[in-house]
Design an enzyme around this catalytic site. Structure first.
Site, PDB file in Angstrom:
ATOM      1  N   GLU A  37      -2.031 -31.999  -8.788  1.00 35.11           N
ATOM      2  CA  GLU A  37      -1.405 -32.560  -7.631  1.00 35.11           C
ATOM      3  C   GLU A  37      -2.240 -33.402  -6.736  1.00 35.11           C
ATOM      4  O   GLU A  37      -1.746 -34.247  -6.216  1.00 35.11           O
ATOM      5  CB  GLU A  37      -0.938 -31.264  -6.778  1.00 35.11           C
ATOM      6  CG  GLU A  37       0.401 -30.502  -7.259  1.00 35.11           C
ATOM      7  CD  GLU A  37       1.547 -31.178  -7.247  1.00 35.11           C
ATOM      8  OE1 GLU A  37       1.632 -32.352  -6.717  1.00 35.11           O
ATOM      9  OE2 GLU A  37       2.442 -31.114  -7.877  1.00 35.11           O
ATOM     10  N   THR A  43      -1.268 -41.867  -7.095  1.00 32.32           N
ATOM     11  CA  THR A  43      -1.614 -42.456  -8.614  1.00 32.32           C
ATOM     12  C   THR A  43      -0.248 -41.865  -9.196  1.00 32.32           C
ATOM     13  O   THR A  43       0.075 -40.763  -9.113  1.00 32.32           O
ATOM     14  CB  THR A  43      -2.721 -41.692  -9.046  1.00 32.32           C
ATOM     15  OG1 THR A  43      -3.870 -41.986  -7.961  1.00 32.32           O
ATOM     16  CG2 THR A  43      -3.345 -42.344  -9.998  1.00 32.32           C
ATOM     17  N   LEU A  80      -9.861 -43.733 -10.521  1.00 37.03           N
ATOM     18  CA  LEU A  80      -8.486 -43.327  -9.966  1.00 37.03           C
ATOM     19  C   LEU A  80      -8.320 -43.642  -8.669  1.00 37.03           C
ATOM     20  O   LEU A  80      -7.349 -43.673  -7.850  1.00 37.03           O
ATOM     21  CB  LEU A  80      -8.588 -41.802  -9.980  1.00 37.03           C
ATOM     22  CG  LEU A  80      -8.303 -40.987 -11.099  1.00 37.03           C
ATOM     23  CD1 LEU A  80      -8.044 -39.448 -11.007  1.00 37.03           C
ATOM     24  CD2 LEU A  80      -6.617 -41.336 -11.417  1.00 37.03           C
ATOM     25  N   GLY A  81      -9.714 -43.907  -7.818  1.00 37.89           N
ATOM     26  CA  GLY A  81      -9.577 -44.296  -6.620  1.00 37.89           C
ATOM     27  C   GLY A  81      -9.395 -43.444  -5.559  1.00 37.89           C
ATOM     28  O   GLY A  81      -9.423 -42.177  -5.746  1.00 37.89           O
ATOM     29  N   TYR A  82      -9.310 -43.712  -4.361  1.00 37.45           N
ATOM     30  CA  TYR A  82      -9.468 -42.659  -3.340  1.00 37.45           C
ATOM     31  C   TYR A  82     -10.377 -41.639  -3.422  1.00 37.45           C
ATOM     32  O   TYR A  82      -9.947 -40.400  -3.483  1.00 37.45           O
ATOM     33  CB  TYR A  82      -8.015 -42.112  -3.000  1.00 37.45           C
ATOM     34  CG  TYR A  82      -6.855 -43.191  -2.530  1.00 37.45           C
ATOM     35  CD1 TYR A  82      -6.855 -43.559  -1.444  1.00 37.45           C
ATOM     36  CD2 TYR A  82      -6.112 -43.674  -3.672  1.00 37.45           C
ATOM     37  CE1 TYR A  82      -5.842 -44.472  -1.162  1.00 37.45           C
ATOM     38  CE2 TYR A  82      -5.257 -44.842  -3.287  1.00 37.45           C
ATOM     39  CZ  TYR A  82      -5.007 -45.066  -2.192  1.00 37.45           C
ATOM     40  OH  TYR A  82      -4.231 -46.223  -1.920  1.00 37.45           O
ATOM     41  N   TYR A 120       2.573 -31.051   1.766  1.00 33.22           N
ATOM     42  CA  TYR A 120       2.944 -31.282   0.623  1.00 33.22           C
ATOM     43  C   TYR A 120       2.466 -30.529  -0.592  1.00 33.22           C
ATOM     44  O   TYR A 120       2.928 -29.657  -1.318  1.00 33.22           O
ATOM     45  CB  TYR A 120       3.386 -32.596   0.157  1.00 33.22           C
ATOM     46  CG  TYR A 120       3.584 -32.796  -1.274  1.00 33.22           C
ATOM     47  CD1 TYR A 120       4.672 -32.563  -1.968  1.00 33.22           C
ATOM     48  CD2 TYR A 120       2.501 -32.982  -2.144  1.00 33.22           C
ATOM     49  CE1 TYR A 120       5.029 -32.642  -3.326  1.00 33.22           C
ATOM     50  CE2 TYR A 120       2.604 -33.213  -3.634  1.00 33.22           C
ATOM     51  CZ  TYR A 120       3.973 -32.822  -4.270  1.00 33.22           C
ATOM     52  OH  TYR A 120       4.199 -33.066  -5.414  1.00 33.22           O
ATOM     53  N   ASP A 138       7.720 -34.381  -0.684  1.00 33.14           N
ATOM     54  CA  ASP A 138       6.878 -35.757  -0.814  1.00 33.14           C
ATOM     55  C   ASP A 138       7.840 -36.937  -0.788  1.00 33.14           C
ATOM     56  O   ASP A 138       9.199 -36.670  -0.448  1.00 33.14           O
ATOM     57  CB  ASP A 138       6.098 -35.722  -2.168  1.00 33.14           C
ATOM     58  CG  ASP A 138       7.058 -35.950  -3.560  1.00 33.14           C
ATOM     59  OD1 ASP A 138       8.477 -35.745  -3.349  1.00 33.14           O
ATOM     60  OD2 ASP A 138       6.538 -36.230  -4.518  1.00 33.14           O
ATOM     61  N   CYS A 192      17.238 -40.930  -9.306  1.00 32.56           N
ATOM     62  CA  CYS A 192      17.217 -41.014  -7.935  1.00 32.56           C
ATOM     63  C   CYS A 192      15.973 -42.327  -7.643  1.00 32.56           C
ATOM     64  O   CYS A 192      15.207 -41.927  -6.631  1.00 32.56           O
ATOM     65  CB  CYS A 192      17.440 -39.963  -6.930  1.00 32.56           C
ATOM     66  SG  CYS A 192      18.148 -40.504  -5.257  1.00 32.56           S
ATOM     67  N   CYS A 209      26.530 -35.306  -3.308  1.00 29.56           N
ATOM     68  CA  CYS A 209      25.927 -36.299  -2.730  1.00 29.56           C
ATOM     69  C   CYS A 209      26.963 -37.385  -1.790  1.00 29.56           C
ATOM     70  O   CYS A 209      27.655 -38.089  -2.151  1.00 29.56           O
ATOM     71  CB  CYS A 209      25.225 -37.326  -3.711  1.00 29.56           C
ATOM     72  SG  CYS A 209      24.161 -38.627  -3.072  1.00 29.56           S
TER      73      CYS A 209
END
Ligand code: SF4
Length: 353
Positions: A37, A43, A80-82, A120, A138, A192, A209
Site C-alpha cells: 500500500e 506509483t 520509486l521516488g517519494y 486511506y 482513494d 470506471c 449507477c
C-alpha cells in the site's frame, strides 16, 4: 440509491472473477499489505511489482525493516521516488517494535498514529489484513462513488470526502470488507476509468449507477482545477578528477531530502558563471565542456537541467565540500531518477578515464 446487498454481491462476484493475482493477494500478510500500500501511493502497479518482490526478499518482516541501514533501504527504493515513504516505513517499523511487539497494530486508530499512514492506508490495512469493516477511500473509490451517486459537489473538499466515505461505509460488505474495498479499487482501475470514458457496458454495478442512468458519467467527479506545475532551472556539474567524481548530499529537508546528487546549483548557468563558481571553490584550472540536458517532472515542480562536464586537476578537492567517489560507487549510490541521464553520462566518462 444504491441497494447494499445486491451491490455488494455483484461487486464481489466481479472481484472473484477478475481480481488480478498480485503477490500480496496470493500470500496475504499484514506486513505485505502495508508495504504494497505504501509503494502504491503515487506509483503505478506495474512499476511497484518488481520493487515489492525485491523489497520483501531483502527485508522480510517488521524487525528486519526496523534494523536495516538507511543506505540499503534507500537503495531498494531507488527509482520509486517519494523517498520519505521509505524513511517513514522504517520509523513506523521501529514504533511497532517498541509499542506493538513487532507487529502491525490492527485498528485504524492505532495505524493512524504511525508515520506515513493516513486515513486511506489505515483503512486499507485494517480491512484487507485484519478484516475490519472500515472504508479505504482513494482516488479510484472517490471516482466510482461520485459517479454511482451522481455527486456534483467538490469531492476533494472535507465535506465531499466525508460524504463519499459515509456512502462506502453504508454499502460495504460486513463479511468481506477487505475484498469489498479492493473490488471498488479494481473497478476504478479497470472499468470506471480515470481518463477517457468508463466502460459502463462491462460494469457489474451499472444498475445502481445514477451517472450511467443520466447518461453523463464523465461529469463526475467534480475535481478542483489543476495547479500549474512550477518550473525550476538547475545546472548540474559532472566534475571529474582523475578517476574520481564529485557528489554531494541534498539538504535533510524538502524534495529528495538527504539523498546524493551530482553537485547542482539553481539557475541555467553560463560557462563563465560556472568558471567563477569553480574558482571560488579553489578550482582555478578547470576544463569545462557542455554536458547533456534533462527534464524531470515531480508532482508540483518540473526541473529543467543543463549540465557541464568539468575536469579538475588541483589537489584542493578536500576543501571543495564535495564527496569524491570512484566508479564502483556509481552503481552502489542511491541517486534519484532525476539524475539518470547524468549517471549514464558519468558512467561513460569514467569508462573513458
Ligand atoms: S456504470 Fe459506468 S460510470 Fe457507473 S460505476 Fe459503472 S463504469 Fe462507472
Amino acid at each position: 440509491m444504491i441497494e447494499p446487498a445486491s451491490f455488494s454481491d455483484q461487486l464481489l462476484a466481479f472481484y472473484d472473477e477478475h481480481a488480478r493475482a498480485l503477490p500480496f493477494r496470493i500470500r496475504p500478510h499484514p506486513y505485505y499489505t502495508w508495504i504494497s500500500e505504501i509503494m502504491l501511493q503515487q506509483t503505478r502497479m506495474e512499476t511497484v511489482l518488481p520493487y515489492f518482490e525485491r523489497f520483501i526478499q531483502a527485508i522480510p518482516d517488521v524487525p528486519a525493516l526496523a534494523s536495516v541501514s538507511e543506505e540499503q533501504l534507500l537503495k531498494l527504493w531507488e527509482g520509486l521516488g517519494y523517498y520519505s515513504r521509505a524513511r517513514n516505513l522504517q520509523q513506523a517499523a521501529r514504533r511497532m517494535m517498541s509499542d506493538h511487539g513487532g507487529e502491525l497494530p490492527d485498528t485504524v486508530e492505532e495505524l493512524l498514529k504511525l508515520p506515513g499512514i493516513g486515513p486511506y492506508t489505515a483503512g486499507a490495512i485494517a480491512s484487507i489484513a485484519f478484516h475490519r469493516v472500515v472504508p479505504a477511500v482513494d482516488g479510484n473509490v472517490i471516482r466510482v462513488f461520485s459517479r454511482l451517486m451522481a455527486y456534483g459537489g467538490p469531492v476533494m473538499s472535507a465535506p465531499g470526502k466525508r460524504y463519499i466515505t459515509e456512502a462506502v461505509q453504508s454499502v460495504m460488505s460486513k463479511e468481506r470488507p477487505g475484498d469489498f474495498n479492493q473490488a471498488v479499487m479494481e473497478l476504478g482501475a479497470t472499468i470506471c476509468l480515470p481518463n477517457g470514458a468508463p466502460l459502463c457496458q462491462a460494469c457489474p454495478v451499472r444498475e445502481h449507477c445514477l451517472a450511467f442512468s443520466e447518461g453523463n458519467p464523465l461529469a463526475y467527479p467534480v475535481l478542483p482545477a489543476k495547479k500549474e506545475r512550477r518550473i525550476e532551472q538547475h545546472t548540474v556539474f559532472l566534475i571529474l578528477q582523475g578517476n574520481r567524481f564529485a557528489i554531494e548530499r541534498r539538504p535533510r529537508r524538502g524534495l529528495l531530502a538527504g539523498l546524493h546528487q551530482f553537485p547542482m546549483r539553481p539557475g541555467d548557468l553560463t560557462r563563465a558563471e560556472v568558471s567563477d563558481l569553480l574558482a571560488d571553490l579553489g578550482f582555478t584550472e578547470a576544463r569545462i565542456e557542455d554536458g547533456p540536458g534533462a527534464r524531470h517532472i515531480f508532482s508540483h515542480v518540473e526541473w529543467q537541467m543543463s549540465s557541464y562536464i568539468i575536469r579538475v586537476s588541483t589537489d584542493r578537492i578536500a576543501e571543495s565540500g564535495f564527496e569524491w567517489e570512484d566508479q564502483t560507487a556509481l552503481s552502489d549510490l542511491t541517486l534519484p531518477t532525476a539524475f539518470a541521464v547524468f549517471r549514464r553520462e558519468m558512467e561513460k566518462l569514467m569508462g573513458e578515464a
